[in-house]
Write an enzyme that holds these catalytic residues in place. Sequence first.
Site, PDB file in Angstrom:
ATOM      1  N   ALA A   1       0.843  -1.200   0.000  1.00  0.00           N
ATOM      2  CA  ALA A   1       0.000   0.000   0.000  1.00  0.00           C
ATOM      3  C   ALA A   1       0.875   1.246   0.000  1.00  0.00           C
ATOM      4  O   ALA A   1       2.084   1.158  -0.213  1.00  0.00           O
ATOM      5  CB  ALA A   1      -0.922  -0.014   1.219  1.00  0.00           C
ATOM      6  N   ASN A   2       0.282   2.398   0.189  1.00  0.00           N
ATOM      7  CA  ASN A   2       1.036   3.652   0.271  1.00  0.00           C
ATOM      8  C   ASN A   2       0.357   4.578   1.277  1.00  0.00           C
ATOM      9  O   ASN A   2      -0.655   4.217   1.869  1.00  0.00           O
ATOM     10  CB  ASN A   2       1.156   4.299  -1.118  1.00  0.00           C
ATOM     11  CG  ASN A   2      -0.196   4.641  -1.696  1.00  0.00           C
ATOM     12  OD1 ASN A   2      -0.926   5.473  -1.169  1.00  0.00           O
ATOM     13  ND2 ASN A   2      -0.555   3.957  -2.789  1.00  0.00           N
TER      14      ASN A   2
END
Length: 224
Positions: free
Chosen positions: A33-34
């Site tokens: 993810a980020n």
Amino acid sequence: EAMLSEARPLAGKKAIVTSGPTHEPIDPVRYIANRSSGKQGHAIAQALARLGAEVTLVSGPVTIPDPAGVRVVRVERAEEMRDAVLAELPADVAVMVAAVADWRVASAAGNKIKKRPGETPPPLQLSENPDILKTVGHHASRPKLVIGFAAETENVAENGRTKLEKKGADYILANDVSPATGIMGGDRNRVKLIGRDGSEDWPEMGKDDVATRLAALVVAKLSE
Ligand code: CTP
Ligand code: CA
């Protein structure tokens, strides 16, 4: 009646907005993810809805509340986000704000990957995800107005303009997402608006104010 249409200048217009990160599974319990919070994309969806647009917000996993007056389609992966966006075409305007993961795990494991102490850790083989903005920007049912963001940590103006051209966007809002700026995850933003024939620096302001100003640009451009 004149007042009504002034207050809702986007009545009858359909908007698609993407927001948040995507989660790309590694196995049933892990993902890539980020740091995107979804704050900017959600604020833009809400600002367009407030002006009367029929808005579909395609959002990756976020912890912030749904914006008022907006249809929300929740997705996890980039490929799901792409499918959800294409299902909404045709539309008058698309604003791609999501921090789409650039890569997914080539073949996510069906079961939890077990640790094997003393052995080489498992490698992650990645595949490139579809570019949703680029797909929409070159689509046969391309919206009249296509707007993207450019998350950069260096050469913001130059990289933003390259993205405008490659992705077939009308505007790119380029911002510096280096950790020191606090933009990623924060409540404020400082963007450079890059258009086909020029650019302008917007002062630092709240993400809600960036959304309001962008919505005003959408009103102006859709009425041309
Ligand atoms: N975008 C998208 N689909 C992707 C990647 C990006 O729709 N798979 C959109 C983003 O929502 C944003 C714009 O493209 O509006 C630019 O995203 P960004 O991550 O800054 O650019 P990339 O083209 O992915 O290039 P890089 O991350 O290498 O800078
Ligand atoms: Ca990217």
